[in-house]
Motif scaffolding. Sequence first.
Motif, PDB file in Angstrom:
ATOM      1  N   ILE A 142       0.842  -1.208   0.000  1.00 25.22           N
ATOM      2  CA  ILE A 142       0.000   0.000   0.000  1.00 25.22           C
ATOM      3  C   ILE A 142       0.875   1.256   0.000  1.00 25.22           C
ATOM      4  N   LEU A 143       1.912   1.225   0.843  1.00 25.79           N
ATOM      5  CA  LEU A 143       2.764   2.412   0.916  1.00 25.79           C
ATOM      6  C   LEU A 143       3.505   2.636  -0.399  1.00 25.79           C
ATOM      7  N   ASN A 233       7.621   3.528   6.264  1.00 26.18           N
ATOM      8  CA  ASN A 233       7.283   4.945   6.215  1.00 26.18           C
ATOM      9  C   ASN A 233       8.457   5.817   5.772  1.00 26.18           C
ATOM     10  N   ASP A 234       9.687   5.300   5.926  1.00 29.09           N
ATOM     11  CA  ASP A 234      10.845   6.098   5.556  1.00 29.09           C
ATOM     12  C   ASP A 234      10.967   6.288   4.054  1.00 29.09           C
ATOM     13  N   GLY A 235      10.292   5.442   3.307  1.00 35.79           N
ATOM     14  CA  GLY A 235      10.334   5.593   1.859  1.00 35.79           C
ATOM     15  C   GLY A 235      11.530   4.885   1.254  1.00 35.79           C
ATOM     16  N   SER A 236      11.808   5.211   0.019  1.00 33.96           N
ATOM     17  CA  SER A 236      12.825   4.456  -0.709  1.00 33.96           C
ATOM     18  C   SER A 236      13.598   5.358  -1.639  1.00 33.96           C
ATOM     19  N   LEU A 237      14.631   4.760  -2.183  1.00 35.41           N
ATOM     20  CA  LEU A 237      15.495   5.478  -3.118  1.00 35.41           C
ATOM     21  C   LEU A 237      15.216   4.970  -4.521  1.00 35.41           C
ATOM     22  N   ARG A 238      15.009   5.901  -5.462  1.00 34.60           N
ATOM     23  CA  ARG A 238      14.822   5.486  -6.848  1.00 34.60           C
ATOM     24  C   ARG A 238      15.685   6.337  -7.749  1.00 34.60           C
ATOM     25  N   THR A 239      15.831   5.896  -8.954  1.00 33.43           N
ATOM     26  CA  THR A 239      16.614   6.698  -9.890  1.00 33.43           C
ATOM     27  C   THR A 239      15.859   6.820 -11.202  1.00 33.43           C
ATOM     28  N   THR A 251       2.571   8.821   0.335  1.00 33.04           N
ATOM     29  CA  THR A 251       1.628   9.780   0.910  1.00 33.04           C
ATOM     30  C   THR A 251       0.811   9.089   1.996  1.00 33.04           C
ATOM     31  N   MET A 252       0.950   7.764   2.073  1.00 30.77           N
ATOM     32  CA  MET A 252       0.286   7.016   3.127  1.00 30.77           C
ATOM     33  C   MET A 252       1.264   6.863   4.288  1.00 30.77           C
ATOM     34  N   VAL A 253       0.758   6.971   5.513  1.00 30.32           N
ATOM     35  CA  VAL A 253       1.623   6.795   6.670  1.00 30.32           C
ATOM     36  C   VAL A 253       1.078   5.648   7.515  1.00 30.32           C
ATOM     37  N   TYR A 254       1.942   4.720   7.809  1.00 36.14           N
ATOM     38  CA  TYR A 254       1.533   3.556   8.587  1.00 36.14           C
ATOM     39  C   TYR A 254       1.905   3.758  10.047  1.00 36.14           C
ATOM     40  N   ASP A 255       0.951   3.555  10.943  1.00 34.01           N
ATOM     41  CA  ASP A 255       1.223   3.621  12.374  1.00 34.01           C
ATOM     42  C   ASP A 255       1.079   2.203  12.906  1.00 34.01           C
ATOM     43  N   THR A 262      -2.782   6.257   7.376  1.00 35.01           N
ATOM     44  CA  THR A 262      -3.411   7.547   7.141  1.00 35.01           C
ATOM     45  C   THR A 262      -3.001   8.068   5.771  1.00 35.01           C
ATOM     46  N   ASP A 263      -3.989   8.501   5.034  1.00 37.69           N
ATOM     47  CA  ASP A 263      -3.716   9.109   3.739  1.00 37.69           C
ATOM     48  C   ASP A 263      -3.453  10.587   3.987  1.00 37.69           C
ATOM     49  N   THR A 264      -2.183  11.028   3.839  1.00 40.37           N
ATOM     50  CA  THR A 264      -1.846  12.398   4.218  1.00 40.37           C
ATOM     51  C   THR A 264      -2.443  13.426   3.260  1.00 40.37           C
ATOM     52  N   THR A 265      -2.829  13.012   2.077  1.00 37.94           N
ATOM     53  CA  THR A 265      -3.403  13.998   1.157  1.00 37.94           C
ATOM     54  C   THR A 265      -4.859  14.289   1.503  1.00 37.94           C
ATOM     55  N   THR A 266      -5.602  13.288   1.966  1.00 42.37           N
ATOM     56  CA  THR A 266      -6.998  13.523   2.298  1.00 42.37           C
ATOM     57  C   THR A 266      -7.258  13.486   3.790  1.00 42.37           C
ATOM     58  N   GLY A 267      -6.318  12.925   4.546  1.00 42.17           N
ATOM     59  CA  GLY A 267      -6.514  12.830   5.984  1.00 42.17           C
ATOM     60  C   GLY A 267      -7.376  11.659   6.420  1.00 42.17           C
ATOM     61  N   THR A 268      -7.752  10.796   5.491  1.00 38.27           N
ATOM     62  CA  THR A 268      -8.567   9.637   5.860  1.00 38.27           C
ATOM     63  C   THR A 268      -7.738   8.632   6.641  1.00 38.27           C
ATOM     64  N   VAL A 269      -8.322   8.099   7.705  1.00 37.55           N
ATOM     65  CA  VAL A 269      -7.624   7.094   8.495  1.00 37.55           C
ATOM     66  C   VAL A 269      -8.234   5.725   8.208  1.00 37.55           C
ATOM     67  N   TYR A 270      -7.405   4.804   7.778  1.00 36.85           N
ATOM     68  CA  TYR A 270      -7.864   3.430   7.532  1.00 36.85           C
ATOM     69  C   TYR A 270      -7.370   2.548   8.674  1.00 36.85           C
ATOM     70  N   THR A 271      -8.287   1.820   9.290  1.00 37.04           N
ATOM     71  CA  THR A 271      -7.908   0.974  10.420  1.00 37.04           C
ATOM     72  C   THR A 271      -7.871  -0.491   9.979  1.00 37.04           C
ATOM     73  N   ALA A 272      -6.856  -1.191  10.514  1.00 34.09           N
ATOM     74  CA  ALA A 272      -6.737  -2.615  10.170  1.00 34.09           C
ATOM     75  C   ALA A 272      -7.913  -3.385  10.755  1.00 34.09           C
ATOM     76  N   ASP A 273      -8.569  -4.143   9.896  1.00 30.95           N
ATOM     77  CA  ASP A 273      -9.684  -4.956  10.352  1.00 30.95           C
ATOM     78  C   ASP A 273      -9.281  -6.418  10.199  1.00 30.95           C
ATOM     79  N   GLU A 274      -9.036  -7.067  11.312  1.00 31.98           N
ATOM     80  CA  GLU A 274      -8.498  -8.432  11.244  1.00 31.98           C
ATOM     81  C   GLU A 274      -9.524  -9.454  10.762  1.00 31.98           C
ATOM     82  N   THR A 275     -10.801  -9.135  10.841  1.00 37.69           N
ATOM     83  CA  THR A 275     -11.766 -10.126  10.359  1.00 37.69           C
ATOM     84  C   THR A 275     -11.938 -10.018   8.846  1.00 37.69           C
TER      85      THR A 275
END
Lengths: 549, 309
Positions: A142-143, A233-239, A251-255, A262-275
Amino acid sequence: MSRTTTPPAASPRSRTARGPSAGPAGPDGPRGPRTWIGAQTFSAGFVVKLVLVGLVDALGVYGVLASAAQQQWGVLAFLVAALLVVNLVYFSRRAVPGKYLVPGLVFLLVYQVFVVAYTGWTAFTNYGDGHNSTREDAVEAILVQDEARVPDSPTYALSVVTRGDELAFAVVDPEGDALVGATEQPLEPADGADVEGGRAVALDGYDVLDFAQVVARQSDVFAMRVPLSDDPNDGSLRTTDGSAGYVYASTMVYDEAAGTITDTTTGTVYTADETEGSFVAEDGTALGTGWRVFVGLENFSRVLADPSLRGPFVGVLLWTFGFAIGSVVLTFGLGLFLAITLNDWRVRGRTVYRSLLILPYAFPAFLSALVWRGMLNRDFGFVNQTLLGGAEIPWLTDPVLAKVAVLTVNLWLGFPYMFLICTGALQSIPHEVYEAGRLDGAKPWRMFRSLTMPLLLVSTAPLLISSFAFNFNNFNVVYLTTEGGPQDLSAPVDVGASDILITFVYKIAFGGVNRQYGLACAISILIFLIVATVSAISFRKTRALEELG
Amino acid sequence: MATDQTTAVRGTRGSRTAPDAPRRLSPRRWWREVGWRHVVALVALVFAIFPILYIVSSSLNPSGSLTGSNRLFGTVALDNYVDLFTDPVHPYAKWFVNTLVIAGVTAVGTVFLGACAAYAFSRFRFRGRRGGLLSLLLIQMFPQLLAYVAIFLLMVMLRDLFPAIGLGSRLGLILVYLGGALGVNTYLMYGFFNTVPRELDEAATLDGASHAQTFFTIILRLVAPILAVVGLLSFVGTFSDFLIASIVLVDPDKQTLAVGLYQYVSQRFSEYWGVFAAGAVLAAVPVILLFQFLQRYIVSGLTAGSVKG
């Protein structure tokens, strides 16, 4: 018939069962004490055994190491157990039957018992597209999906390097430290890096690619992302040019602690649903990538209770029965009729007839289905164009005719087999039976009904049952002739009028864009239950028939 | 017993061994009792053979399309066969070799594994023997075919662990097929092994043969007919398998005839028909040859099975 009689008394056999050591003058030389790992002698057979078991051991040890490296503990445990068993069995003097059973059993365990168990387990999960792996993998995916170049991020001087076949990046960070990393391996300080002009030109264990080599593999290079650290969350290196690396972050941040994204562009919080096995926002929308979770009976209840799936499922189920029963009845009917017709010594050329009649049986089944598919083509096929003088009968695209078509193809394929076994069974009916019938004044039809059929069924009934079971899952004929079509467009899943259960499962698992392995396995389990029940019942019935005979 | 039946089915001995010597029948009676049988047989022959004639004719028809193939043996040329081996997108020769190798190795392996197991069940008395036979019967009720989704998932897992036998590998596919080596075959062979007199083994043992020597040099020869049947059935089964081959072999170079030829027909079907037909004819040749070669054994095997129950 002699095969069904019980073997002679057990006393002489108990000696054979103990293997060569029991032989009075074994070629193995002096006989050691009968211990588990007895003193072995070096006969040719023993050397062969040693080499073979040695090979198996070598492969096994390789497997153990590989699975340890990948942390597949289940596989590792199985391999260790299997190796122990193999060595014990082959180097012991007892366990002689084991020596003959173990090789087949190993394959049976892995590719039949295990996969059946695995089918059972998968049926209770949401395994499928979007739910392929673990939660960690899902977070990473996702990230990665929403990564963009971080504005004002530092530039890294980058060299593309390889280790074996694997590409990696060797970079010099703004502080001047050399680092190396690959797709699966986050950046770490590089050993023995030779930095010239702010760029790594040599590196222990790696080959540095020159410009031409980078160009040759540019699509791989530009697609690569090397994580900066273990934290996604630290991201990656590309060329984008093979010489400068930039930091990309999602733009997604995982806690991890809260289990949210959390989608930092819209502020929506998605919660993990184990079921559910996915990240769900408050309004119920879920992120596309989820992970595999145990969903209990959900797949089964979808098939059996959800009206949009139950409808197609019941339709397919009924047609599967229709197809299997119809196939057995038609092929057996035609086969028996021909067998009776040709079972008369006065018909000259019977041998020629027979060897030509079994040609469809000798023709590979998948080819037959494909050939018939061409012949039944509505616009260009041989049947419509030549046999029916240009009729446009939609053999493969009409719901009813498609069923007729697959039954016809299967009749063509299957009648020679029935013809063969009926011929054999007819000839094993003793002539005296008919003599007796004639003395009792029975007419031919009566003799057929009261003598031939019952006697014939005693010997062929088990084969008819296995033929039913075979046709119940006759994938080739249905899939290769009609692909299960014509498709029922009103159904929410890909299902067609001539689909039988096994092709239905195939479409769910491998057909479209949305592969649903869990659901497919659940239906497989249901098919198994049906086939097993039918077989069990009919085997009982045949036993009754046998007593009658 | 098996040889008896073979000869019977081949028709050297009629079912009703002429109780009274053949005598001339009047034409009407001949028609009523014998003649119509020829008519039925001829009609059945047409039904049995015309698809095969049709495909042979299509393969020789240079027009190459489905419509062009409807006149049987209108024009005859080998263009399609040439195209078949020169099409870079569809590596037919590779499919052919793949199929023969995969089916051949599988057949040999199946016969070997099945014969070993049958020998153990037939000749030794050990704990769990009855249970073993019974569980084989049970396991076989859940055909491997039904677990193909799990087979795919297993192969995906193996691809990461042991690429040589994982998804996309031909060796891996063979191993999958060998998973079904016990089961039906063991039963078929077990019955046949029991017909070989035990006294032979005992004589061999007395002469100093080890159980392995007895198995390889004596028993295996005596049960050759059933080995041929199992081998052939396995070969043909593997040769014809589309389902598992299509999910395991992803790379076109590694595919089998069933998977490859299906693509001919499923994509741009009508234009490729002639080439497909040529491919189909060539693909059928090895199987039909095997059948002709082993016909005696097959018939005896099938009828033996049918009588046994």
